[in-house]
Design a protein around this motif. Structure first.
Motif, short mmCIF file in Angstrom:
data_model
loop_
_atom_site.label_atom_id
_atom_site.label_comp_id
_atom_site.label_asym_id
_atom_site.label_seq_id
_atom_site.Cartn_x
_atom_site.Cartn_y
_atom_site.Cartn_z
N TYR A 189 -54.27 5.51 -81.07
CA TYR A 189 -54.27 6.16 -79.77
C TYR A 189 -54.41 5.10 -78.68
O TYR A 189 -55.10 4.10 -78.85
CB TYR A 189 -55.41 7.15 -79.67
N ARG A 199 -36.09 15.07 -84.02
CA ARG A 199 -35.13 15.41 -85.05
C ARG A 199 -33.86 16.01 -84.45
O ARG A 199 -32.78 15.84 -84.94
CB ARG A 199 -35.74 16.38 -86.03
N ASP A 200 -34.05 16.78 -83.43
CA ASP A 200 -32.87 17.29 -82.75
C ASP A 200 -33.18 17.49 -81.28
O ASP A 200 -34.29 17.25 -80.82
CB ASP A 200 -32.36 18.59 -83.39
N ALA A 202 -33.80 19.87 -79.38
CA ALA A 202 -34.83 20.79 -78.93
C ALA A 202 -36.17 20.10 -78.75
O ALA A 202 -36.93 20.40 -77.84
CB ALA A 202 -34.97 21.93 -79.93
N VAL A 203 -36.48 19.19 -79.65
CA VAL A 203 -37.78 18.52 -79.57
C VAL A 203 -37.86 17.64 -78.34
O VAL A 203 -38.84 17.64 -77.62
CB VAL A 203 -38.02 17.68 -80.84
N ARG A 206 -38.86 19.13 -75.04
CA ARG A 206 -40.23 19.53 -74.75
C ARG A 206 -41.02 18.43 -74.04
O ARG A 206 -42.07 18.65 -73.50
CB ARG A 206 -40.95 19.92 -76.04
N CYS A 209 -45.66 15.47 -74.16
CA CYS A 209 -46.94 15.94 -73.65
C CYS A 209 -48.04 15.84 -74.70
O CYS A 209 -49.15 16.26 -74.48
CB CYS A 209 -46.81 17.37 -73.16
N CYS A 210 -47.73 15.31 -75.85
CA CYS A 210 -48.76 15.30 -76.88
C CYS A 210 -49.48 13.96 -76.97
O CYS A 210 -50.30 13.77 -77.86
CB CYS A 210 -48.19 15.68 -78.24
#
Ligand SMILES: Nc1nc2c(ncn2[C@@H]2O[C@H](COP(=O)(O)OP(=O)(O)O)[C@@H](O)[C@H]2O)c(=O)[nH]1
Ligand SMILES: [Mg+2]
Lengths: 211, 915
Positions: A189, A199-200, A202-203, A206, A209-210
């Motif tokens: 961290y 992977r595609d 869609a990810v 997002r 934000c993690c």
């Protein structure tokens, strides 16, 4: 508990060669003469320092029995390092190394660093496998090699640390894509993170934000 | 059957004709045939669509699909990967075949074809790994339907699927990858993983190895923590599955990510006043996580306790207590279920943890200048809340705080200082500046004003924790004197006496008016009794204080025999009486142990006294007590009801077959129940002791009976006279005690020559006699039944005997027939041999004919013989079984079968001899 890298290890080899004792010696610095049979998989963890970088080792100790093989195989792919252990007083455990290695080659990440350990070096008087044979096998198969004793702690620390050093070296040489979680390596961290292993599409949408 | 002409283009007819199973069979069969053998892609697709439709709607079609469809569908999935439309269609048809039809008619207990189909599919070894491989397909719907299919399989046959997935290399990794997929898929995968990890330790570990913790916490964070939707609930449920009784995973979480991500879910942000039902469930789930961490691994795990301790220490280090206090104590808007769960967690966190106890003891809440110790705030909640659950949860905090913590008890007890009159009567709202002790005393005596003993009994429960096993605290509180309720009403009295008064008041209030004597008062007396029993235990001064007031003994005796009191109240009152015997160090005449025992035997009789113990031990409270109540696992279906709990449901008590209030189950914990059990043993022993060694008022020293030197005759006689008088009165005492005991003995109706030890356990005897009588009754009933059984079996046996006889004669005639055949054969053979001279060609023929004839004859008779032998064998085993049964019943089988042997065995033997 911050670390630069986290490495996942597995310990494999026949039943009774001292896998659980090696882990206990490494994490708790103690030896347990009567050790319970490992059922499935057990976990241990410790911090080490290599080149003054804090590194967290997560270690999964597996059961050697055939009946657990399919369970333990699930752990191969996600591991960065493996300790392959035999017992220098029991020849058959050395003879089985090839089959363990085959398992590893089939299911593990090809870049996994493997350390071959001839355990129970304190029982030299009952030795059934010479040190040279061990060295030879390691050389032929591109493995690191040490003889160690979970009982006297001889070379135990070294075995875990040398494996980590090797992985670290691989990272620095760019062998690994450390952002790919299945490599068994995680960047600590607070350290700059590589491109996310999306992977595609869609990810990626997002966003990051993690953190 | 002509498939083609029967169904070409008559789909409507099929739907209209659903009851006809065979029609559906053939329709499904035809569709499957079109899919697997069709030449035109278009036709195959439309067949697939028709198949989907009918399988989703009709029971019969689901059944037919299960019988024939799987190989066809799996073939499509395996070999036609490139045809996305066909793969989608096949998956959809499979989902349909595995989904129960809601509006299905027909009897309820009929087999669900969907369940049968699930079972069938999960048996196909390759199907699971085939499905897992589909998860890597590009097409969204393919992945989505595949997950649905796997979830359906998991719901109906979890174990088989769990085992199958473990044997597939990287099977779990594939599923884990779905957590990184787009939202719809991710949510579906979460549910799937939750099912998959239920009670499957190895799968739990692999998930964690694959980084499940990181993924779960990142989704929770993304979705807004406790403010998030049902996805957060699903994540927490998965998290809890991974941690429940899995020490290895708990250690891993602790050693890698740490507990911060869990704790931060408990952190209230944003709208701290709004608690939607979803937020409540999310918080309850996170509190369950904390609870699971505090429980450690499985019971069997040797490292369980160490792991538990480290987890608790780590949690406290991470300031979990602050968040729990915020949820359980400070937040005015948190729903009662959340507050209770948080308080429960606080109790578990401090239990047996000296460090954590200190942290709670020194914790101060609120902001300057309005601060107060956390324990005071919790006490206020305990005294004031309208929720029974919350009282129980807060009480648990004090119980955990006081358990084996004499310093903490002393600290709390040291503040128990009676306040001047005005203060005691101040309304509760003005207690912010009170010390803990003042607030507790205030609560104990509040009832003076409004006649409500609820607050008093809650405070009494806290006081019993403070006093438990702590002599210093007990002695200290004995000395507390209270001013009389009204200054004009006499002198001050000890706190203990006031408590006895309230206990008496509780029963009188119950009798007086129905309104204030709601079920609530059913627990007032037991809780005050618990306080007194705890107080007097091992504390002679407390016994002394209790007996200081004469009416106390009388009141207790009345309570023990009061038939309107509950079993539990009477039992505890009996225990308290017993404590006045065993911990009585008093020498005062009229207050010593002997007097108490005498009074018990006079007023109650020892038998009926001990009966109260037995009754209590058998009551629900004592038999149902467990060391720890395992909590309900929160699932999607139970979560909503958990979040709704407002209070103990009064109706719940109905199924306890007891008049005791449910609150008592919570208050009467293991420790107290064990204390009572131990006390009972001591009391029995001690009372026997009192009777077997009566205290002699006159010591008899032989030397004293001699005339002393220098003592005049007159003085000597006088001295002897008083001595004799004293002895005389003592004999009188002993006689009267003796007659009491005799009376008691007579009442029990037991044998006249029973031993002294048996006398005191008369109650037990009576119970035993009752039990024996019942046993006897049952036994004789059973005997009756056995007798009829025996008669039945005997008649059966005779029937079989006849049957066996008949078989025997059949066999005999058959063997006669066989013999004559043999004879004929022999004769033929002879003839053939005689004809042999006729030439080689005919010999062969005759030989063949002869062989055929013999074979024929043999075959016939052998077949018949075989049948008979089988029959006989069956009869034999039947007879053997019956014999064994008869033997069990004490029947002499040999004599019974003698007749049969004569009929059957002898003629045969005779025949053989003749042959
Ligand atoms: N003398 C000696 N005994 C060892 C050593 N390591 C393990 N053992 C013993 O070998 C047995 C098997 O060890 P264990 O760790 O359970 O083996 P595992 O099945 O590979 O995990 C135990 O009885 C240990 O006490 C060692 O270095 N020296
Ligand atoms: Mg082991």
């Amino acid at each position: 508990m911050s670390y630069d890298y986290l490495f996942k290890y597995i310990i494999i080899g026949d039943t009774g060669v001292g896998k659980s004792c090696l882990l206990l010696q490494f994490t708790d610095k103690r030896f347990q003469p009567v050790h319970d049979l490992t059922i499935g998989v057990e976990f241990g963890a410790r911090m080490v320092t290599i080149d003054s970088r804090p590194i967290k080792l997560q270690i999964w100790d597996t059961a050697g029995q055939e009946s657990f093989r399919s369970i333990t195989r699930s752990y191969y792919r996600g591991a960065a390092g493996a300790l392959l252990v035999y017992d220098i007083t029991r020849r058959e455990t050395f003879n089985h190394l090839a089959s363990w290695l085959e398992d590893a080659r089939q299911h593990a990440n090809p870049n996994m660093s493997i350390m071959l350990i001839g355990n129970k070096s304190d029982l030299a008087h009952r030795r059934a496998v010479s040190k040279e044979e061990g060295e030879q096998f390691a050389k032929e198969n591109g493995l690191l090699f040490l003889e160690a004793s979970a009982r006297t702690a001889q070379n135990v620390e070294e075995a875990f640390i040398k494996t980590a050093a090797k992985i670290l070296q691989n990272i620095q040489e760019g062998v690994f894509d450390v952002s790919n979680e299945s490599s068994g390596i995680k960047v600590g961290y607070g350290r700059p993170q590589g491109p996310s292993g999306a992977r595609d599409g869609a990810v990626a949408q997002r966003g990051n934000c993690c953190g | 059957m002509d498939l083609v002409s029967g169904y070409k283009g008559v789909v409507g007819l099929v739907f209209g004709n659903e009851n006809s199973g065979s029609n559906e069979d053939s329709y499904v069969e035809r569709l499957l045939d079109r899919i697997s053998n069709g030449k035109l892609a278009e036709d195959r697709r439309s067949a697939m669509i028709e198949l989907q439709a009918i399988v989703a709607e009709s029971h019969g079609a689901q059944l037919a699909f299960g019988a024939m469809g799987f190989p066809v569908m799996l073939a499509v999935l395996k070999e036609e990967r490139d045809d996305v439309e066909m793969v989608r269609g096949a998956l959809e048809a499979l989902v349909g075949a595995l989904t129960p039809i809601e509006h299905a008619k027909g009897p309820k207990n009929e087999v669900q074809p969907a369940l049968m189909n699930t079972d069938l599919l999960s048996r196909e070894a390759d199907s699971i790994s085939l499905l897992l491989s589909l998860l890597s397909e590009e097409d969204f719907y393919v992945r989505y339907y595949t997950l649905q299919l796997l979830t359906a399989l998991l719901t109906n046959s979890p174990n088989r699927l769990q085992e199958a997935i473990l044997t597939i290399p990287r099977g779990i990794t594939r599923l884990m990858d779905m957590l990184m997929d787009r939202e719809v898929i991710r949510n579906e995968a979460l549910l799937l993983l939750t099912y998959l990890t239920r009670e499957a330790e190895e799968i739990q570990k692999i998930l964690v190895f694959e980084g499940a913790f990181e993924k779960i916490f990142s989704i929770i964070k993304e979705e807004g923590g406790s403010e998030g939707g049902v996805v957060v609930q699903d994540c927490l449920q998965l998290l809890n599955n991974l941690l429940r009784t899995n020490a290895s995973n708990q250690i891993l979480l602790r050693e890698t990510m740490g507990f911060d991500p869990v704790i931060s879910i408990l952190k209230l942000r944003g709208s701290t006043y709004s608690f939607t039902q979803q937020k409540t469930i999310n918080l309850l789930s996170a509190l369950e996580t904390i609870n699971l961490l505090m429980m450690g691994g499985t019971e069997a795990d040797p490292g369980k306790d160490a792991n538990k301790l480290t987890n608790k220490a780590t949690l406290v280090q991470k300031k979990v207590l602050d968040h729990l206090l915020l949820l359980g104590v400070e937040s005015q808007w948190a729903p009662v279920a959340v507050r209770c769960a948080a308080l429960q967690c606080i109790g578990d966190l401090i239990a047996g943890q000296p460090k954590n106890l200190d942290i709670l003891a020194t914790k101060v809440l609120g902001e300057e200048p309005q601060t107060e110790p956390a324990l005071n705030s919790i006490l206020r909640i305990l005294l004031r809340t309208s929720s029974m659950q919350e009282f129980i949860a807060a009480d648990y905090v004090f119980k955990s705080f006081c358990e084996k913590n004499s310093d903490g008890q002393t600290m709390l007890a040291s503040t128990l200082i009676p306040q001047p009159h005005l203060m005691t009567h101040a309304p509760l709202e003005e207690d912010v500046n009170m010390s803990f002790g003042s607030m507790l005393l205030h609560g104990l005596t509040l009832s003076e004003n409004d006649g409500d003993l609820e607050t008093c009994c809650r405070a009494a429960s806290v006081l019993s924790h403070v006093l438990k096993d702590n002599v210093q605290c007990k002695e200290r509180v004995i000395r507390i004197e209270l001013e009389p309720p009204m200054p004009s009403l006499g002198a001050s009295e000890p706190l203990m006496h006031r408590m006895v008064k309230y206990m008496a008041l509780a029963s009188s209030m119950k009798n007086k008016d129905g309104k204030s004597s709601t079920s609530g008062n059913l627990y007032v007396q037991p809780i005050i009794l618990k306080l007194l029993v705890t107080w007097l235990a091992d504390c002679p001064n407390a016994v002394h204080c209790f007996l200081d007031s004469r009416p106390h003994l009388t009141y207790l005796l009345e309570l023990v025999s009061n038939s309107s009191a509950t079993v539990c109240t009477r039992g505890l009152a009996a225990v308290l009486l017993g404590e006045c015997v065993i911990y009585n160090k008093s020498n005062d005449n009229g207050k010593d142990a002997f007097t108490v025992v005498d009074t018990i035997s006079q007023k109650l009789g020892l038998t009926s006294y001990f009966l109260k113990f037995d009754e209590m031990q058998k009551s629900f409270l004592f038999t149902s007590v467990k060391s720890a109540q395992p909590r309900k696992v929160l699932t999607r279906s139970t979560a909503a009801s958990m979040a709704d709990i407002e209070d103990v449901d009064e109706n719940d008590s109905s199924d306890q077959k007891d008049e005791d209030h449910p609150i008592l189950s919570a208050i009467f914990d293991v420790q107290f129940v064990n204390l009572v059990k131990k006390l009972e043993g001591d009391i029995r022993e001690s009372i026997v002791e009192v009777y077997s060694h009566p205290k002699s008022k006159v010591s008899v020293v032989p030397a004293e009976l001699e005339q002393r030197s220098g003592e005049s005759d007159g003085e000597y006689i006088k001295r002897l006279k008083t001595f004799v008088e004293k002895q005389c009165s003592e004999i009188q005492d002993l006689l009267s005690r003796n007659s009491l005991l005799a009376e008691d003995l007579a009442k029990t109706g037991g044998g006249s020559n029973s031993q002294p030890e048996q006398r005191v356990s008369g109650g037990l005897d009576r119970v035993q006699v009752e039990k024996l009588r019942r046993d006897l009754q049952e036994a004789s009933q059973r005997l009756e039944m056995l007798k009829t059984d025996k008669a039945k079996i005997e008649s059966e046996a005779s029937m079989y005997r006849n049957l066996a006889g008949k078989m025997e004669s059949d066999l005999k005639s058959l063997s006669d027939a066989y013999n004559s055949l043999e004879q004929a054969n022999l004769y033929l053979e002879k003839e053939v041999r005689a004809l042999k001279g006729g030439g080689p060609s005919t010999i062969a023929d005759v030989e063949a004919i002869k062989a055929a004839a013999r074979e024929e004859a043999q075959k016939d008779s052998e077949a018949e013989l075989n049948d008979l032998l089988v029959c006989l064998g069956q009869e034999q085993t039947r007879v053997e079984k019956l014999s064994a049964r008869l033997l069990q019943l004490g029947e002499d089988v040999d004599t019974l079968l003698e007749g049969i042997g004569d009929d059957v065995g002898l003629p045969e033997e005779g025949e053989e001899e003749e042959d």
